[in-house]
Design an enzyme around this catalytic site. Structure first.
Site, short mmCIF file in Angstrom:
data_model
loop_
_atom_site.label_atom_id
_atom_site.label_comp_id
_atom_site.label_asym_id
_atom_site.label_seq_id
_atom_site.Cartn_x
_atom_site.Cartn_y
_atom_site.Cartn_z
N LYS A 273 44.53 15.20 43.98
CA LYS A 273 44.25 15.67 42.63
C LYS A 273 44.07 14.47 41.70
O LYS A 273 44.57 13.39 41.98
CB LYS A 273 45.40 16.54 42.12
N HIS B 198 42.89 24.34 54.45
CA HIS B 198 41.45 24.06 54.31
C HIS B 198 40.98 22.90 55.18
O HIS B 198 39.96 22.99 55.85
CB HIS B 198 41.11 23.74 52.86
N ARG C 161 53.76 45.67 38.43
CA ARG C 161 55.06 46.09 37.90
C ARG C 161 55.01 46.64 36.49
O ARG C 161 55.70 47.60 36.15
CB ARG C 161 55.97 44.86 37.94
N LYS D 46 33.17 30.29 52.16
CA LYS D 46 32.12 29.53 51.47
C LYS D 46 30.88 29.46 52.34
O LYS D 46 30.97 29.20 53.54
CB LYS D 46 32.60 28.11 51.16
N HIS E 79 40.23 30.88 51.83
CA HIS E 79 38.97 31.19 51.13
C HIS E 79 37.88 30.14 51.41
O HIS E 79 36.71 30.42 51.22
CB HIS E 79 39.18 31.40 49.63
N LYS F 214 46.83 33.18 50.95
CA LYS F 214 47.42 31.88 51.24
C LYS F 214 48.43 31.59 50.14
O LYS F 214 48.17 32.00 49.01
CB LYS F 214 46.27 30.90 51.26
N ASP G 35 49.37 22.56 50.75
CA ASP G 35 48.38 23.31 49.97
C ASP G 35 46.96 23.11 50.50
O ASP G 35 46.16 24.05 50.47
CB ASP G 35 48.46 22.86 48.50
N GLU H 275 39.69 16.49 44.09
CA GLU H 275 39.68 17.31 42.87
C GLU H 275 39.87 16.40 41.67
O GLU H 275 40.63 15.44 41.74
CB GLU H 275 40.82 18.32 42.90
N1 LIG Z 1 45.56 32.23 41.31
C1 LIG Z 1 44.71 31.75 42.18
O1 LIG Z 1 43.60 31.30 41.87
C2 LIG Z 1 45.06 31.71 43.63
C3 LIG Z 1 44.24 31.01 44.51
C4 LIG Z 1 44.54 31.03 45.87
C5 LIG Z 1 45.63 31.75 46.31
N2 LIG Z 1 46.43 32.40 45.45
C6 LIG Z 1 47.57 33.16 45.97
O2 LIG Z 1 47.48 34.50 45.54
C7 LIG Z 1 48.78 35.02 45.34
C8 LIG Z 1 48.88 35.61 43.93
O3 LIG Z 1 48.79 34.58 42.99
P1 LIG Z 1 48.62 34.86 41.44
O4 LIG Z 1 48.37 33.52 40.83
O5 LIG Z 1 47.63 35.93 41.19
O6 LIG Z 1 50.08 35.40 41.04
P2 LIG Z 1 50.59 35.87 39.62
O7 LIG Z 1 49.61 35.58 38.55
O8 LIG Z 1 51.99 35.35 39.47
O9 LIG Z 1 50.68 37.48 39.77
C9 LIG Z 1 51.75 38.11 40.37
C10 LIG Z 1 51.49 39.62 40.41
O10 LIG Z 1 52.53 40.24 41.13
C11 LIG Z 1 53.09 41.29 40.32
N3 LIG Z 1 54.50 41.36 40.61
C12 LIG Z 1 55.39 40.32 40.64
N4 LIG Z 1 56.62 40.79 41.00
C13 LIG Z 1 56.47 42.13 41.19
C14 LIG Z 1 57.37 43.16 41.59
N5 LIG Z 1 58.66 42.91 41.87
N6 LIG Z 1 56.89 44.40 41.69
C15 LIG Z 1 55.60 44.68 41.42
N7 LIG Z 1 54.70 43.74 41.02
C16 LIG Z 1 55.14 42.49 40.92
C17 LIG Z 1 52.81 40.90 38.92
O11 LIG Z 1 52.87 42.08 38.13
P3 LIG Z 1 53.32 42.01 36.57
O12 LIG Z 1 52.36 41.06 35.94
O13 LIG Z 1 53.13 43.42 36.12
O14 LIG Z 1 54.72 41.53 36.56
C18 LIG Z 1 51.42 40.31 39.06
O15 LIG Z 1 50.48 41.36 39.14
C19 LIG Z 1 49.75 33.89 45.62
O16 LIG Z 1 50.18 33.99 46.95
C20 LIG Z 1 48.89 32.64 45.45
O17 LIG Z 1 49.36 31.58 46.22
C21 LIG Z 1 46.17 32.39 44.12
#
Ligand SMILES: NC(=O)c1ccc[n+]([C@@H]2O[C@H](COP(=O)([O-])OP(=O)(O)OC[C@H]3O[C@@H](n4cnc5c(N)ncnc54)[C@H](OP(=O)(O)O)[C@@H]3O)[C@@H](O)[C@H]2O)c1
Length: 509
Positions: free
Chosen positions: A359, A263, A63, A205, A201, A171, A258, A239
């Site tokens: 956790k 998993h 965004r 592994k 994920h 996920k 979760d 964890e």
């Molecule tokens: N983080 C992890 O390690 C992890 C692990 C396993 C699974 N997941 C899964 O992966 C997914 C993403 O997680 P995350 O932690 O990476 O999320 P995040 O940090 O909140 O990132 C959200 C992303 O979406 C974009 N976004 C949000 N609203 C938007 C909109 N209306 N239009 C366009 N872009 C928009 C944001 O852009 P801007 O920043 O420009 O607003 C940002 O790039 C989730 O489903 C989560 O459950 C994450």
């Protein structure tokens, strides 16, 4: 030429993996945490090992307004922190990799944003030779999955004819059975099942894939891997961390959604499934779903007996769950779950599978422990065998990846005295290398069109059908007495009581 004598013996003869066909990877949510910590570091490591196609691009969709250069600079810092390879100044590999990356600013619901994306992808195809192949990665909050799929379809990006288009979905996939079915329906209104790659994920592994190798490439296990010899299985995913910066998400999810729905049930499926007829994705998915379907569903009464939950209090200098950032002060979200599953089929009838995850436990360890039955006839006297446990095979999924077998052996000396000893296989010592990152495997597999290590729609729905009755039962009960275990302890006493009722104890992983 490689000096063969310098290669660890078990790596000799390993072939270089196949490079996927040209393609463009579009990451939705490209400025988010997952992209920074996992996806782009995995891509850079693949690039440095020449495992990406030469004709390849990454388009980051998010965004905020920013230039391609600002986006690349941000990713460089993440790669520096999280990738194995580093963007050092001595080589130009980062610069070469960065040339493959560009940024696309748009809102997820903007039709114009997708029209511009389609145009940009066509231009990249012409300039980079990516041949019209597209991999769309939904690295966004789950509420956007269906919207993005729908907008991709409306912009004619879901089927181009001739080339391929695939959709990777992160996920969590749904939050209960109804929402998971609805999400499947929404995605499949635009993409065929064969185009959809649902991530868990854990399946990427090495150690999880090695469950296949261990079970189905070794003759001696098959006769033992059943109710005749196995007493029970313990699967632990422990964890030491708390919710870290994920309090906002986690407080609405909890450990059952979760960890268990995804998993842990995957680990059960791989441990208990029958041998597939081949390693073709359909054959593997069919066997996994079959065993998940054989798990005895839990009714209200069962839930009270065979499921327990916990939430951590402060302890050992760590704060309580309810004091974590973005967690409600009166939260009833579970940070620990233990449950007993019964698989009603010919192989496993009468063999309980105990699952626990939590956790702020004392140790980070994911392990599958197969506990065999005691010998049928006690040949050795009671004092000789006191303290001797029946055989165990334990699969260490992480960390210290490997497998050990625990058995009884005679201690040196004139007297007959027995001890438990271990034969231990470790990835690091045998192969001279730690297992690679799951996301590297999964990204390459999706580019190659191999969905074996992803979740099929029916597997996701069966997993939710097992977990949803527990959520519904908990919703009917009075609030649990949380917190009920101290940070740094092995969960609530209810977990020990549950397994003790069956005359068994948890073994530390
Ligand atoms: N983080 C992890 O390690 C992890 C692990 C396993 C699974 N997941 C899964 O992966 C997914 C993403 O997680 P995350 O932690 O990476 O999320 P995040 O940090 O909140 O990132 C959200 C992303 O979406 C974009 N976004 C949000 N609203 C938007 C909109 N209306 N239009 C366009 N872009 C928009 C944001 O852009 P801007 O920043 O420009 O607003 C940002 O790039 C989730 O489903 C989560 O459950 C994450």
């Amino acid at each position: 030429m490689t000096d063969q004598s310098a290669i660890p013996p078990l790596r000799v003869g390993l072939t270089a993996p196949r490079v996927p066909p040209p393609n463009i990877l579009v990451i939705f949510g490209a400025t988010g945490d997952l992209t920074r910590r996992k996806l782009v570091p995995a891509l850079f490591d693949l690039f440095c090992e020449n495992r990406l196609p030469a004709q390849f691009c990454v388009v980051g969709f998010a965004r905020r307004e920013q230039s391609d250069d600002a986006f690349r600079a941000d990713l460089r810092a993440s790669v520096q922190q999280f990738a194995r390879a580093k963007p050092d100044s001595a080589s130009d590999r980062w610069e070469k990799f960065a040339q493959m990356i560009c940024y696309h600013q748009a809102e997820f619901d903007s039709a114009d944003g997708y029209a511009r994306l389609a145009q940009r992808l066509n231009e990249l195809d012409a300039a980079r030779g990516t041949q019209g192949n597209r991999l769309f990665y939904l690295a966004t909050a789950p509420e956007y999955y269906a919207l993005i799929a729908e907008r991709l379809g409306a912009a004619n990006l879901a089927e181009l004819g001739g080339a391929w288009e695939r959709l990777i979905v992160e996920k969590p996939f749904g939050s209960d059975l109804t929402s998971a079915c609805e999400l499947n329906r929404q995605l499949r209104a635009v993409f065929d099942e064969a185009q959809i790659y649902r991530i868990d994920h854990y399946l990427g592994k090495e150690t999880v894939q090695n469950i296949f190798a261990f079970r189905f490439a070794n003759t001696i296990l098959e006769p033992l891997w059943n109710r005749n010899y196995v007493d029970h299985a313990q699967i632990t995913a422990a964890e030491t961390v708390g919710v870290e910066n994920r309090g906002g998400y986690y407080d609405g999810a909890g450990a059952l959604r979760d960890m268990v729905q995804s998993h842990l049930l995957q680990l059960v499926a791989l441990t208990a499934m029958e041998a597939p007829v081949s390693f073709d994705a359909t054959a593997v998915h069919d066997e996994k779903v079959k065993v998940l379907r054989a798990i005895c569903p839990l009714c209200d009464h069962d839930v009270d007996d065979v499921v327990a939950r916990g939430q951590y209090a402060a302890g050992q200098g760590m704060i309580a769950y309810r004091d974590e950032p973005r967690v409600a002060k009166d939260s009833n979200t579970e940070t620990y779950v233990v449950l007993k599953l019964v698989i009603e089929n010919w192989r496993w009838a009468g063999v309980p599978f105990y699952l626990r995850t939590g956790k702020r436990l004392p140790k980070r360890a994911t392990q599958i422990r197969i506990q065999f039955k005691p010998v049928p006839h006690p040949l050795f006297s009671r004092d000789v065998v006191s303290g001797i446990e029946p055989n165990v095979i334990a699969l260490r999924i992480q960390p210290d990846e490997g497998i050990y077998w625990e058995f009884a052996a005679k201690r040196p000396g004139q007297a007959i005295q027995l001890s438990n000893v271990r034969m231990d296989f470790g990835y690091a010592t045998s192969f001279g290398a730690a297992p690679g990152e799951a996301y590297e495997t999964l990204l390459l597999d999706a580019m190659r069109g191999d969905s074996t290590l992803f979740n099929r729609n029916d597997a996701v729905e069966v997993a939710w059908s097992l977990v949803t009755p527990i959520l519904e039962r908990w919703a009917q009960l009075p609030p649990p007495e949380f917190p009920n275990y101290a940070a740094g302890a092995w969960g609530p006493v209810a977990a020990d009581r549950m397994i003790a009722r069956d005359g068994r104890v948890w073994q530390a992983p």
